[in-house]
Design a protein around this motif. Structure first.
Motif, PDB file in Angstrom:
ATOM      1  N   PRO A   1     -37.361 -21.460 -47.592  1.00 46.39           N
ATOM      2  CA  PRO A   1     -37.545 -22.360 -46.448  1.00 46.39           C
ATOM      3  C   PRO A   1     -37.277 -21.665 -45.118  1.00 46.39           C
ATOM      4  CG  PRO A   1     -36.376 -23.484 -48.208  1.00 46.39           C
ATOM      5  CD  PRO A   1     -36.488 -22.050 -48.632  1.00 46.39           C
ATOM      6  N   GLY A   2     -38.179 -21.875 -44.167  1.00 47.74           N
ATOM      7  CA  GLY A   2     -38.031 -21.295 -42.845  1.00 47.74           C
ATOM      8  C   GLY A   2     -38.664 -19.928 -42.673  1.00 47.74           C
TER       9      GLY A   2
ATOM     10  N   THR B   1     -40.272 -25.685 -46.682  1.00 45.67           N
ATOM     11  CA  THR B   1     -39.474 -26.331 -45.631  1.00 45.67           C
ATOM     12  C   THR B   1     -39.722 -27.821 -45.608  1.00 45.67           C
ATOM     13  OG1 THR B   1     -39.676 -24.306 -44.313  1.00 45.67           O
ATOM     14  CG2 THR B   1     -38.984 -26.296 -43.152  1.00 45.67           C
TER      15      THR B   1
END
Length: 274
Positions: free
Chosen positions: A220-221, A266
């Motif tokens: 995520p990210g 995400t």
């Protein structure tokens, strides 16, 4: 002297000056850092470091080689600009060519991995002593299948699910790449292989889909920059727009197309293509 030979010499000179400029910039940064450290701590200035081995190899290689990188200076400069912001990083390159040492040098202190389908060419390059991390890969597709694969990929809902390519049920997911490819989070990916200029060659259909899926399946990210060379060819153009997504396309210089893809882990609400 022929015009073609003059252009080749000019190209070599530009590449050599390019690397020399990088070297001077690196040394200037290190000098500045050393001076600041000396001022802050009132210590004697530490000795200067040696030129990075990868950069030294590149300077010698491009100064003496008869062949130059396959991409133009403008195309190389686009990737260089992104590398300047992201290196040292994990850089995956599909294709082993005369620009391979260039990519490794520009990603100094990062990890640069090359994937190549031609086993004989791999052995020749290894014989040059360039210290590149290279893996042999095989492809079971042909360019003549591209239209059907594109239609199937767009129609199949399995191809819109974000997951590890090894576990995907999409016909375009390449499951036979080296384990390191799937286990590493790649910050940059260059698609410049396999060969794709005639119907009997493997084409880049599964590669383009798979790298896009890997980018979407990152932590995520995370953000992945993907470059597709030869974007003027039918396969590279159609598949990159469809599966790397036009909404993620940042631009194109010459035949080099640039995408920036954010992790889809995400948010579960993100569509496969924006």
């Amino acid at each position: 002297m022929s015009s073609k030979h003059q252009q080749s010499k000019s190209h070599k000179l530009i590449i050599f000056i390019f690397f020399l400029f990088i070297f001077l910039c690196v040394m200037r940064q290190r000098l500045s850092a050393s001076n600041l450290q000396s001022q802050w701590h009132d210590d004697p200035q530490p000795p200067l470091e040696k030129i990075p081995p990868s950069l030294a190899d590149a300077l010698v290689h491009y100064a003496t080689a008869n062949r130059t990188p396959q991409q133009t200076l403008q195309e190389i400069s686009l990737t260089k600009t992104v590398l300047q912001n992201r290196s040292p990083c994990n850089f995956l390159v599909f294709g082993l060519g005369f620009d391979s040492l260039l990519w490794k040098s520009l990603n100094h202190n990062g990890r640069t991995v090359f994937l190549e389908e031609d086993g004989d060419w791999i052995e020749r390059v290894k014989g040059m002593g360039l210290s590149l991390e290279i893996y042999h890969v095989e492809y079971d597709t042909q360019v003549e299948e591209a239209v059907e694969l594109l239609e199937d990929g767009k129609r199949d809902e399995e191809c819109k699910k974000v997951t590890d390519p090894r576990f995907s049920n999409c016909i375009l997911a390449h499951k036979k790449l080296p384990k390191v490819v799937y286990d590493t989070e790649w910050d940059l990916i260059m698609v410049d292989a396999p060969k794709s200029w005639s119907k009997e060659l493997p084409g880049r259909m599964t590669v383009i889909y798979t790298v896009g899926l890997m980018a979407k399946n990152r932590s995520p990210g995370a953000k992945t920059d993907i470059f597709v060379h030869d974007a003027d060819r039918w396969v590279d153009n159609k598949f990159s727009r469809a599966f790397l997504c036009e909404g993620y396309m940042k631009g194109q210089v010459g035949m080099l197309r640039h995408f920036t893809i954010l992790s889809h882990r995400t948010s579960s609400n993100l569509p496969f293509c924006p």
